[in-house]
Design an enzyme around this catalytic site. Structure first.
Site, mmCIF file in Angstrom:
data_model
loop_
_atom_site.group_PDB
_atom_site.id
_atom_site.type_symbol
_atom_site.label_atom_id
_atom_site.label_comp_id
_atom_site.label_asym_id
_atom_site.label_seq_id
_atom_site.Cartn_x
_atom_site.Cartn_y
_atom_site.Cartn_z
ATOM 1 N N LYS A 53 35.813 38.148 49.016
ATOM 2 C CA LYS A 53 35.791 36.612 48.694
ATOM 3 C C LYS A 53 34.955 35.696 49.529
ATOM 4 C CE LYS A 53 39.005 37.065 45.211
ATOM 5 N NZ LYS A 53 40.612 36.577 44.727
ATOM 6 N N GLN A 97 45.773 33.635 46.712
ATOM 7 C CA GLN A 97 45.677 34.917 46.161
ATOM 8 C C GLN A 97 46.976 35.167 45.612
ATOM 9 O OE1 GLN A 97 42.744 36.697 46.024
ATOM 10 N NE2 GLN A 97 43.826 38.386 45.356
ATOM 11 N N ASP A 120 39.708 29.134 40.442
ATOM 12 C CA ASP A 120 40.371 30.570 39.684
ATOM 13 C C ASP A 120 40.469 30.251 38.094
ATOM 14 O OD1 ASP A 120 40.819 32.921 41.031
ATOM 15 O OD2 ASP A 120 42.676 32.091 41.777
HETATM 16 N N1 GUN Z 1 44.819 38.569 42.480
HETATM 17 C C1 GUN Z 1 44.223 39.534 41.690
HETATM 18 N N2 GUN Z 1 43.123 38.924 41.005
HETATM 19 C C2 GUN Z 1 43.119 37.483 41.664
HETATM 20 C C3 GUN Z 1 42.467 36.615 41.341
HETATM 21 O O1 GUN Z 1 41.106 36.676 40.632
HETATM 22 N N3 GUN Z 1 42.467 35.358 41.922
HETATM 23 C C4 GUN Z 1 43.748 35.179 42.638
HETATM 24 N N4 GUN Z 1 43.972 34.061 43.072
HETATM 25 N N5 GUN Z 1 44.640 36.255 42.881
HETATM 26 C C5 GUN Z 1 44.377 37.343 42.405
#
Ligand code: GUN
Length: 285
Positions: A53, A97, A120
């Protein structure tokens, strides 16, 4: 019949180039778009995701901050960090996350993120906005799936879409987005007694359960569009989705591969949401 592949890498490349152009324009106006990614603990998969990311952000000419903390971090400490990022004008998107270590209430942490920085799309305000058709951030994976349908020229209007999975991150928002696009939507899940009965009626199937071979060729209507959100491993350690790709590709009209399908779209839509947030912040200055 052999299905055409929906190339998530090609579509991502196109969308990320558009984000980079918008990021350069904003930066020239004195607002560099910024994303903060917060990782607590040592989950190996999460470490890879957050690294990807941050790199994608930098590649698009955006500012990114990666904050990594030990799993001894307390909920109060994490909430204080979120609060600081909420008040940091160089940050337009905040991503914590998941999963979070035991002892930290993920709901509480997500609700602490300012909704205008919730790139998100996990905040209850974002989920509520999606539910009632108001403007808000859409969760990245289902948003990416909608972009893929648009890319191949499939309008969900009047189609029967079957979503397999009911998670807050994918299944539920996916169903809402398809409904908003005028599809007739069925949501199936682990307690659905005869999954094939539903999937055989579907013009569009989205598989998002995290289990291999949930969808096999005999469960698919000829010509259906199949989007595979799954990320699993075979016994040999090879990455695979929820769909029996080799079988289903002989029945479907379009199918996403794993890897190279929905996966890259999740990060792409995170960039899209972040640039959107930065543009709104710049307009409000
Ligand atoms: N864990 C797995 N996928 C995601 C996501 O798209 N965003 C976040 N914050 N955590 C995750």
């Amino acid at each position: 019949m052999t299905a055409q592949l929906i190339d998530g890498n090609a579509l991502s490349k196109q969308l990320r180039a558009e984000v980079a152009t918008r990021a350069a324009a904003l930066t020239a106006r004195g607002v560099k778009p910024g994303l903060a990614v917060v990782l607590v603990g040592e989950n190996p998969a999460s470490q890879v995701y957050v690294r990807n990311k941050v790199k994608a952000c930098e590649d698009a000419g955006m500012h990114s901050v990666l904050e990594k903390y030990a799993d001894t971090m307390t909920e109060a400490e994490l909430l204080a960090r979120v609060d600081a990022l909420n008040n940091d004008p160089s940050i337009h998107g905040i991503l914590v996350q998941l999963p979070l270590p035991k002892g930290i209430d993920a709901h509480k942490v997500i609700e602490a993120i300012a909704p205008e920085k919730d790139v998100d799309g996990f905040h209850v305000a974002s989920a509520g906005a999606l539910m009632v058709g108001q403007e808000g951030f859409k969760p990245c994976t289902p948003y990416g799936c909608m972009k893929m349908l648009e890319f191949i020229g499939v309008d969900p209007k009047g189609k029967h879409a079957v979503v397999i999975g009911r998670s807050n991150i994918v299944g539920k928002p996916m169903a809402m987005l398809l409904l908003q696009a005028n599809a007739t939507v069925t949501v199936c899940h682990s307690a659905t007694p005869d999954l094939a009965h539903f999937t055989r009626q579907a013009d569009i199937v989205v598989a998002a359960v995290g289990k291999r071979n949930v969808l096999t060729a005999d469960m698919v209507k000829p010509g259906a569009v199949v989007l595979d959100v799954g990320m699993n491993r075979t016994e040999e350690g090879k990455l695979c989705g929820d769909v029996d790709f080799d079988g289903v590709k002989e029945v479907a009209s379009w199918i996403t591969p794993v890897p190279g399908g929905v996966g890259p779209m999740t990060i792409t839509m995170l960039l899209v949401n972040t640039i959107e947030s930065a543009e709104r912040a710049a307009a409000a200055r």
